[in-house]
Design a protein around this motif. Structure first.
Motif, PDB file in Angstrom:
ATOM      1  N   VAL A  13       0.874  -1.168  -0.094  1.00 20.47           N
ATOM      2  CA  VAL A  13      -0.096  -0.057  -0.248  1.00 20.47           C
ATOM      3  C   VAL A  13       0.898   1.143  -0.078  1.00 20.47           C
ATOM      4  CG1 VAL A  13      -1.452   1.439   1.323  1.00 20.47           C
ATOM      5  CG2 VAL A  13      -1.995  -1.057   1.012  1.00 20.47           C
ATOM      6  N   GLU A  14       1.896   1.380   0.858  1.00 16.46           N
ATOM      7  CA  GLU A  14       2.835   2.350   0.710  1.00 16.46           C
ATOM      8  C   GLU A  14       3.459   2.922  -0.293  1.00 16.46           C
ATOM      9  OE1 GLU A  14       2.672   4.648   3.265  1.00 16.46           O
ATOM     10  OE2 GLU A  14       1.199   3.149   4.021  1.00 16.46           O
ATOM     11  N   ARG A  15       3.844   1.719  -1.311  1.00 15.23           N
ATOM     12  CA  ARG A  15       4.399   1.914  -2.585  1.00 15.23           C
ATOM     13  C   ARG A  15       3.413   2.683  -3.309  1.00 15.23           C
ATOM     14  NH1 ARG A  15       5.293  -3.686  -6.113  1.00 15.23           N
ATOM     15  NH2 ARG A  15       7.574  -2.964  -6.660  1.00 15.23           N
ATOM     16  N   VAL A  16       2.139   2.441  -3.479  1.00 16.88           N
ATOM     17  CA  VAL A  16       0.946   2.752  -4.143  1.00 16.88           C
ATOM     18  C   VAL A  16       0.780   4.214  -3.564  1.00 16.88           C
ATOM     19  CG1 VAL A  16      -1.430   2.810  -4.769  1.00 16.88           C
ATOM     20  CG2 VAL A  16      -0.028   1.011  -4.800  1.00 16.88           C
ATOM     21  N   LEU A  66       0.802   0.670 -10.008  1.00 15.84           N
ATOM     22  CA  LEU A  66       1.776   1.855 -10.517  1.00 15.84           C
ATOM     23  C   LEU A  66       1.810   1.954 -12.051  1.00 15.84           C
ATOM     24  CD1 LEU A  66       4.879   0.935  -8.247  1.00 15.84           C
ATOM     25  CD2 LEU A  66       3.069   2.298  -7.686  1.00 15.84           C
ATOM     26  N   ARG A  67       1.722   0.635 -12.698  1.00 14.11           N
ATOM     27  CA  ARG A  67       1.657   0.658 -14.162  1.00 14.11           C
ATOM     28  C   ARG A  67       0.500   1.581 -14.820  1.00 14.11           C
ATOM     29  NH1 ARG A  67       4.747  -4.890 -14.515  1.00 14.11           N
ATOM     30  NH2 ARG A  67       6.651  -4.073 -14.634  1.00 14.11           N
ATOM     31  N   HIS A  68      -0.857   1.332 -14.099  1.00 13.92           N
ATOM     32  CA  HIS A  68      -1.931   1.954 -14.296  1.00 13.92           C
ATOM     33  C   HIS A  68      -1.940   3.505 -14.246  1.00 13.92           C
ATOM     34  CE1 HIS A  68      -6.285   3.213 -14.362  1.00 13.92           C
ATOM     35  NE2 HIS A  68      -5.844   3.789 -13.499  1.00 13.92           N
ATOM     36  N   GLU A  82      12.690   6.876 -21.637  1.00  6.32           N
ATOM     37  CA  GLU A  82      13.682   6.121 -22.452  1.00  6.32           C
ATOM     38  C   GLU A  82      13.492   4.651 -22.330  1.00  6.32           C
ATOM     39  OE1 GLU A  82      16.490   4.566 -24.564  1.00  6.32           O
ATOM     40  OE2 GLU A  82      17.404   4.967 -22.311  1.00  6.32           O
ATOM     41  N   PRO A  83      13.235   4.098 -23.504  1.00  3.57           N
ATOM     42  CA  PRO A  83      12.752   2.571 -23.605  1.00  3.57           C
ATOM     43  C   PRO A  83      13.820   1.795 -23.016  1.00  3.57           C
ATOM     44  CG  PRO A  83      12.276   3.509 -25.518  1.00  3.57           C
ATOM     45  CD  PRO A  83      12.997   4.780 -25.032  1.00  3.57           C
ATOM     46  N   ALA A  84      15.257   1.975 -22.903  1.00  3.73           N
ATOM     47  CA  ALA A  84      16.338   1.071 -22.199  1.00  3.73           C
ATOM     48  C   ALA A  84      16.098   1.114 -20.898  1.00  3.73           C
ATOM     49  CB  ALA A  84      17.424   1.236 -22.825  1.00  3.73           C
ATOM     50  N   ARG A  85      15.952   2.557 -20.416  1.00  4.78           N
ATOM     51  CA  ARG A  85      15.969   2.644 -18.952  1.00  4.78           C
ATOM     52  C   ARG A  85      14.670   1.945 -18.594  1.00  4.78           C
ATOM     53  NH1 ARG A  85      20.066   4.359 -20.505  1.00  4.78           N
ATOM     54  NH2 ARG A  85      20.298   2.111 -20.039  1.00  4.78           N
ATOM     55  N   ARG A  86      13.652   2.288 -19.079  1.00  2.00           N
ATOM     56  CA  ARG A  86      12.400   1.646 -18.645  1.00  2.00           C
ATOM     57  C   ARG A  86      12.248   0.074 -18.546  1.00  2.00           C
ATOM     58  NH1 ARG A  86       6.368   2.778 -18.247  1.00  2.00           N
ATOM     59  NH2 ARG A  86       5.798   0.729 -17.432  1.00  2.00           N
ATOM     60  N   ALA A  87      13.002  -0.317 -19.473  1.00  2.00           N
ATOM     61  CA  ALA A  87      13.288  -1.970 -19.686  1.00  2.00           C
ATOM     62  C   ALA A  87      13.996  -2.336 -18.265  1.00  2.00           C
ATOM     63  CB  ALA A  87      13.716  -2.504 -20.697  1.00  2.00           C
ATOM     64  N   GLU A  88      15.078  -1.494 -17.849  1.00  2.00           N
ATOM     65  CA  GLU A  88      15.686  -1.911 -16.679  1.00  2.00           C
ATOM     66  C   GLU A  88      15.080  -2.058 -15.711  1.00  2.00           C
ATOM     67  OE1 GLU A  88      20.210  -0.051 -18.232  1.00  2.00           O
ATOM     68  OE2 GLU A  88      18.942   0.887 -16.736  1.00  2.00           O
ATOM     69  N   LEU A  89      13.950  -0.602 -15.445  1.00  2.00           N
ATOM     70  CA  LEU A  89      13.415  -0.632 -14.309  1.00  2.00           C
ATOM     71  C   LEU A  89      12.289  -1.738 -14.228  1.00  2.00           C
ATOM     72  CD1 LEU A  89      12.462   0.989 -11.589  1.00  2.00           C
ATOM     73  CD2 LEU A  89      11.014   2.174 -13.475  1.00  2.00           C
ATOM     74  N   ASP A  90      11.703  -2.113 -15.408  1.00  2.00           N
ATOM     75  CA  ASP A  90      10.591  -3.460 -15.272  1.00  2.00           C
ATOM     76  C   ASP A  90      11.284  -4.552 -14.767  1.00  2.00           C
ATOM     77  OD1 ASP A  90       8.535  -1.934 -16.117  1.00  2.00           O
ATOM     78  OD2 ASP A  90       8.700  -2.348 -18.323  1.00  2.00           O
ATOM     79  N   VAL A  91      12.622  -4.986 -15.480  1.00  2.00           N
ATOM     80  CA  VAL A  91      13.272  -5.954 -14.778  1.00  2.00           C
ATOM     81  C   VAL A  91      13.491  -5.909 -13.443  1.00  2.00           C
ATOM     82  CG1 VAL A  91      15.526  -7.097 -14.772  1.00  2.00           C
ATOM     83  CG2 VAL A  91      14.505  -6.631 -17.163  1.00  2.00           C
ATOM     84  N   PHE A  92      14.077  -4.778 -13.000  1.00  2.23           N
ATOM     85  CA  PHE A  92      14.243  -4.569 -11.229  1.00  2.23           C
ATOM     86  C   PHE A  92      12.837  -4.948 -10.644  1.00  2.23           C
ATOM     87  CE2 PHE A  92      14.005  -1.839  -7.730  1.00  2.23           C
ATOM     88  CZ  PHE A  92      14.981  -2.314  -6.911  1.00  2.23           C
ATOM     89  N   LEU A  93      11.689  -4.208 -11.136  1.00  2.00           N
ATOM     90  CA  LEU A  93      10.540  -4.129 -10.297  1.00  2.00           C
ATOM     91  C   LEU A  93       9.951  -5.895 -10.414  1.00  2.00           C
ATOM     92  CD1 LEU A  93       8.608  -1.161 -11.549  1.00  2.00           C
ATOM     93  CD2 LEU A  93       9.445  -1.367  -9.203  1.00  2.00           C
ATOM     94  N   ASP A  94      10.081  -6.610 -11.519  1.00  4.60           N
ATOM     95  CA  ASP A  94       9.859  -7.901 -11.405  1.00  4.60           C
ATOM     96  C   ASP A  94      10.557  -8.670 -10.510  1.00  4.60           C
ATOM     97  OD1 ASP A  94       7.740  -7.460 -13.325  1.00  4.60           O
ATOM     98  OD2 ASP A  94       9.090  -8.222 -14.998  1.00  4.60           O
ATOM     99  N   TRP A  95      11.841  -8.389 -10.528  1.00 11.05           N
ATOM    100  CA  TRP A  95      12.799  -9.028  -9.468  1.00 11.05           C
ATOM    101  C   TRP A  95      12.566  -8.743  -8.003  1.00 11.05           C
ATOM    102  CZ3 TRP A  95      16.083  -6.355  -6.133  1.00 11.05           C
ATOM    103  CH2 TRP A  95      16.979  -7.267  -5.453  1.00 11.05           C
ATOM    104  N   PHE A  96      12.251  -7.365  -7.849  1.00 15.80           N
ATOM    105  CA  PHE A  96      11.912  -7.009  -6.531  1.00 15.80           C
ATOM    106  C   PHE A  96      10.697  -7.666  -5.953  1.00 15.80           C
ATOM    107  CE2 PHE A  96      10.569  -4.015  -3.041  1.00 15.80           C
ATOM    108  CZ  PHE A  96      11.716  -3.517  -2.567  1.00 15.80           C
TER     109      PHE A  96
END
Ligand SMILES: N[C@@H](CCC(=O)N[C@@H](CS)C(=O)NCC(=O)O)C(=O)O
Length: 96
Positions: A13-16, A66-68, A82-96
């Motif tokens: 909840v705090e993340r949101v 968050l994505r919504h 920037e698409p490459a930075r966004r992809a890095e973040l998506d990978v990090f968020l999925d891992w986290f």
């Protein structure tokens, strides 16, 4: 107006809540008790928080929320454009 279904001490909840504050979105909170999830079940069909109701669009799961928010309320940005930075973040968020 966005409604946020929340419960105490929930890091999801705090993340949101942090994302909503970052985007300066007006929000009304519905605080549920962990022993009574009827309000969140009625709103979303499942019992976990967070859930948001964004003008009739109901979204559960903090990452999906968050994505919504980024798609529906893009400014100020939460994710890199920037698409490459966004992809890095998506990978990090999925891992986290
Ligand atoms: N993947 C979900 C997990 C949601 C979740 O586990 N929420 C917890 C609070 S942090 C909850 O409602 N727990 C109540 C329970 O498991 O009974 C998300 O990221 O929102």
């Amino acid at each position: 107006m966005i409604t946020l279904y929340r419960a105490p001490f929930s890091t999801n909840v705090e993340r949101v809540a942090l994302a909503l504050a970052h985007k300066r979105l007006e929000v009304e909170s519905v605080v549920i008790d962990y022993s009574d999830r009827s309000a969140v079940v009625e709103a979303s069909g499942q019992g976990l928080v967070p859930v948001i109701d964004d003008g009739g669009v109901v979204v559960s799961d903090s990452l999906a929320i968050l994505r919504h928010l980024e798609e529906r309320h893009p400014e100020p940005a939460l994710f890199p454009r920037e698409p490459a930075r966004r992809a890095e973040l998506d990978v990090f968020l999925d891992w986290f």
